[in-house]
Write a protein that holds these residues in place. Structure first.
Motif, PDB file in Angstrom:
ATOM      1  N   ARG A  24      25.426 -10.965  93.902  1.00 18.10           N
ATOM      2  CA  ARG A  24      24.161 -11.699  93.803  1.00 18.10           C
ATOM      3  C   ARG A  24      23.028 -10.835  94.533  1.00 18.10           C
ATOM      4  O   ARG A  24      22.023 -10.982  94.424  1.00 18.10           O
ATOM      5  CB  ARG A  24      24.373 -12.942  94.547  1.00 18.10           C
ATOM      6  CG  ARG A  24      25.690 -13.876  94.232  1.00 18.10           C
ATOM      7  CD  ARG A  24      25.201 -14.473  92.676  1.00 18.10           C
ATOM      8  NE  ARG A  24      24.180 -15.340  92.671  1.00 18.10           N
ATOM      9  CZ  ARG A  24      23.346 -15.320  91.323  1.00 18.10           C
ATOM     10  NH1 ARG A  24      23.803 -14.794  90.422  1.00 18.10           N
ATOM     11  NH2 ARG A  24      22.502 -16.255  91.411  1.00 18.10           N
ATOM     12  N   GLU A 195      25.982 -13.676  86.455  1.00 16.18           N
ATOM     13  CA  GLU A 195      24.604 -14.182  86.287  1.00 16.18           C
ATOM     14  C   GLU A 195      24.591 -15.504  85.164  1.00 16.18           C
ATOM     15  O   GLU A 195      23.852 -16.472  85.465  1.00 16.18           O
ATOM     16  CB  GLU A 195      23.734 -13.017  85.997  1.00 16.18           C
ATOM     17  CG  GLU A 195      22.243 -13.377  85.553  1.00 16.18           C
ATOM     18  CD  GLU A 195      21.667 -13.776  86.984  1.00 16.18           C
ATOM     19  OE1 GLU A 195      21.756 -13.193  88.095  1.00 16.18           O
ATOM     20  OE2 GLU A 195      20.699 -14.957  86.845  1.00 16.18           O
ATOM     21  N   ASP A 199      23.625 -19.183  86.192  1.00 15.11           N
ATOM     22  CA  ASP A 199      22.459 -19.901  85.134  1.00 15.11           C
ATOM     23  C   ASP A 199      23.005 -21.325  84.913  1.00 15.11           C
ATOM     24  O   ASP A 199      22.334 -22.291  84.932  1.00 15.11           O
ATOM     25  CB  ASP A 199      22.431 -19.079  84.114  1.00 15.11           C
ATOM     26  CG  ASP A 199      20.984 -19.195  83.875  1.00 15.11           C
ATOM     27  OD1 ASP A 199      20.495 -18.650  82.799  1.00 15.11           O
ATOM     28  OD2 ASP A 199      19.962 -19.587  84.828  1.00 15.11           O
TER      29      ASP A 199
ATOM     30  N   PRO C 194      21.063 -13.107  80.803  1.00 20.37           N
ATOM     31  CA  PRO C 194      22.039 -12.723  82.020  1.00 20.37           C
ATOM     32  C   PRO C 194      22.001 -11.328  82.366  1.00 20.37           C
ATOM     33  O   PRO C 194      22.342 -10.917  83.407  1.00 20.37           O
ATOM     34  CB  PRO C 194      23.521 -13.087  81.453  1.00 20.37           C
ATOM     35  CG  PRO C 194      23.321 -13.875  80.258  1.00 20.37           C
ATOM     36  CD  PRO C 194      22.247 -13.417  79.836  1.00 20.37           C
TER      37      PRO C 194
END
Lengths: 206, 198, 246
Positions: A24, A195, A199, C194
């Protein structure tokens, strides 16, 4: 400013996944790519980093009242360099083979942005228990990141995990995984995966 | 923004850094004194541990380390190896040079009369995994045992002729194999005459 | 001639074959962070090369004279203070602290120089110039130099240390500029969500690293070719067949 500073426990849990240092915050990339060819060196590196991070955080937290603004980076660096030297010597004394394999990456912990940023953001302002919890959480997160990448690279690249064979012997070892390109590709794909998961989580919550 | 402290203020502000410096210096000195000998022992053991594999019949505990000047004029470390009974079992020369990918460090064993190579051991290499990597393997290393130290080694790709100092190259790793042979040749050429004089 | 060949090996090795970023994984943070535009990336590369060279000069000097096992200066102090001349003094435990201070000093020096002579460049760097202190590449170069000053039978001279530093800096500049060029193009592409940002940069770096793997063995071939030219003879080893397998 949030309406309350995170408590010690919150900091600990934060460091593991939500604010994972590698996935992150994108800190500490150099050792992440370099030593994750196999799980054993990756875990040794995670252990060494944990030692330095926890010791440095505790030390800085203890002297936080005495820090002068324009000398604090100097103090952080001095502290971190000392603990890294100690970690390096202990490794060379008791785990000599591993120390040779890790090579220059143990002293490179000194310039691991992760540790300086934790000292600056947390340890220089918080009390000892909070700083300790923060360091432990971030160390666990770092170990998790290193372990996941090393697992992928070692299983696909050598068919083993921690030195024990886990794939049948007719698995054609994907040599590229153990070489530098494999490190970049693995981290890139895993980063994309994390990620994507984050999301989806965000979409579920809102 | 803070105001600059007057001249002597810097020393007063730096007292923490100076104190920490002394504290950490002391800690490091302590670490060095307690762990230093152990680290040195590890470094030695790395070489001594494998000496019996290079020179048959050698007792690692009966090894002496010498520094001699090679033909190139530079100092070199050699190991004089004895059997458990005290007889000269042979010599071990550290050697190194450029391989295909990076530096290769190895040990070469010679018999007491310096006529033949008794074996080699690769200490450190970073050759291609799966190809050049195999220079560390037992099967490649034993190709060197028994070769003559009187003339240079040659590397061939197939059917090495017996008695002509030829080494069979690893398939798919010719350059790595040649590098090892070159390193061995250079080391023997450099140190054989000075060793004869001992 | 031998020194020149070995310098060439060290330089080409550090710049291309064992590229600091793509092979040794040092200097990744600026590699991913600063490589958005080619001009900034090239400027950063030059600054890092400058800092690395100064840091290498200083760290070689300190290591050779003070920090390595058996160094002359501490030995002299020890003898003057009445110590036993047979024991060799080993201050190498202080190496890492010394190196980090040397690097911080080099960065300060370069910062002052850039601010005085290239003010617009200094402004465009912003906060990234002091951040060069935490650039792994510089500490890595110092560590490599230290590694080659440990064995008393095989000591590196200042010329070899500087060649390593310059080669490393040039390699870093090469990698970061290439990456910036590619990212400028990627900005106009449709990258899956992503992977946007660091994800696609890492995948691109992986492919770049694969490309650079093709350079393996170049330094050895260049060295062998030069040796053949100068010594006017063939190397010690013969090929039976002419085609190589790589």
């Amino acid at each position: 400013m949030s309406n309350h500073d995170p408590t010690a426990l919150e900091r600990l849990i934060n460091g593991i996944l939500p604010e994972n240092p590698v996935y992150r915050q994108l800190l500490g990339m150099c050792p992440t790519l370099a030593v994750t060819g196999a799980v054993k060196p990756a875990m040794t590196m995670a252990l060494a980093t944990a030692f330095v991070l926890i010791s440095a955080n505790c030390m800085v937290s203890l002297i936080r009242g005495l820090l002068r603004p324009h000398l604090r980076i100097l103090v952080f660096t001095l502290t971190i360099a000392t603990f890294v030297t100690i970690a390096d010597r202990v490794l060379a004394a008791y785990l000599y083979e591993m120390s040779k394999q890790l090579g220059p990456y143990v002293p490179l912990i000194i310039v691991n942005c992760l540790i300086i940023s934790r000292c600056e953001i947390c340890a220089s302002k918080q009390s000892l228990p909070v700083a300790l919890a923060d360091a432990v959480g971030v160390s666990l997160g770092f170990a998790l990141a290193l372990g996941s990448i090393a697992t992928v690279r070692e299983v696909l690249g050598s068919g083993t995990w921690f030195g024990l064979a886990v794939l049948p012997s007719n698995w054609p070892n994907w040599g590229i995984m153990v070489l530098p390109p494999g490190a970049f590709l693995t981290l890139g794909i895993l980063l994309g995966l994390v990620e994507w998961l984050a999301d989806r989580r965000r979409k579920h919550v809102t | 923004m803070e105001t600059k402290a007057p001249g002597g203020g810097y020393l007063r502000q730096a007292w923490l850094v100076i104190f920490l410096g002394l504290l950490y210096g002391g800690a490091l000195a302590g670490v060095q004194t307690s762990l230093g000998p152990r680290i040195e022992q590890n470094r030695r053991a790395e070489t001594y541990r494998v000496i019996p594999q290079i020179v048959p019949g050698a007792d690692a505990a009966q090894t002496t380390e010498l520094t001699i000047t090679g033909r190139d004029g530079k100092p070199s470390r050699v190991y004089r190896v004895h059997t458990a009974g005290g007889q000269l079992a042979g010599w071990v020369l550290p050697a190194g040079g450029l391989g295909f990918a990076d530096r290769i460090d190895l040990l070469v064993g010679l018999d007491p009369e310096l006529h033949a190579i008794t074996g080699i051991y690769v200490l450190d290499q970073k050759e291609t995994p799966g190809l050049g990597n195999f220079i560390s393997s037992e099967s490649f290393r034993e190709r060197f045992a028994g070769m003559s130290a009187g003339e240079p080694l040659m590397v061939v790709k197939e059917n090495p002729t017996a008695g002509r100092n030829e080494i069979l190259a690893l398939s798919g790793a010719t350059i790595s194999s040649e590098s090892v042979a070159n390193i061995v040749n250079t080391a023997i050429d450099n140190l054989r005459e000075p060793l004869r004089g001992l | 001639m031998d020194t020149l060949i070995s310098l060439l090996q060290i330089g080409i090795g550090a710049a291309i074959i064992n590229n600091f970023v793509l092979h040794y994984f040092v200097g990744i943070c600026p590699f991913l962070g600063v490589s958005r535009k080619v001009e900034t990336a090239f400027g950063m590369g030059c600054a890092v090369t400058f800092v690395i060279s100064i840091a290498a000069l200083l760290s070689w000097t300190f290591t050779y004279f003070i920090l390595r096992p058996g160094a002359p200066l501490p030995g002299w102090v020890w003898r003057v203070a009445g110590g036993d001349p047979a024991t060799s003094v080993d201050l190498s435990v202080l190496s890492y602290i010394m190196y980090i201070f040397v690097i911080a000093a080099s960065v300060q020096f370069v910062e002052m120089y850039v601010r005085k002579f290239f003010p617009p460049l200094y402004k465009s760097f912003g906060v990234y110039l002091p951040l060069i202190t935490t650039n792994c590449a510089i500490l890595f170069a110092c560590l490599e130099i230290m590694k080659n000053l440990q064995d008393p039978t095989r000591l590196w001279g200042l010329h070899e240390a500087l060649t390593l530093a310059l080669g490393g800096g040039v390699g870093f500049t090469l990698a970061i500029t290439l990456m910036a060029g590619i990212r400028e193009e990627l900005d106009m592409c449709d990258v899956p969500k992503p992977l946007r940002g660091p994800g696609i940069s890492l995948l691109t770096a992986g492919i770049l690293a694969m490309a650079f793997m093709g350079f393996a063995g170049v330094d050895k071939s260049v060295a062998d070719a030069l040796k053949r030219l100068t010594e006017n003879g063939t190397p010690r080893v013969e090929h039976r067949t002419l085609n190589t397998e790589y």
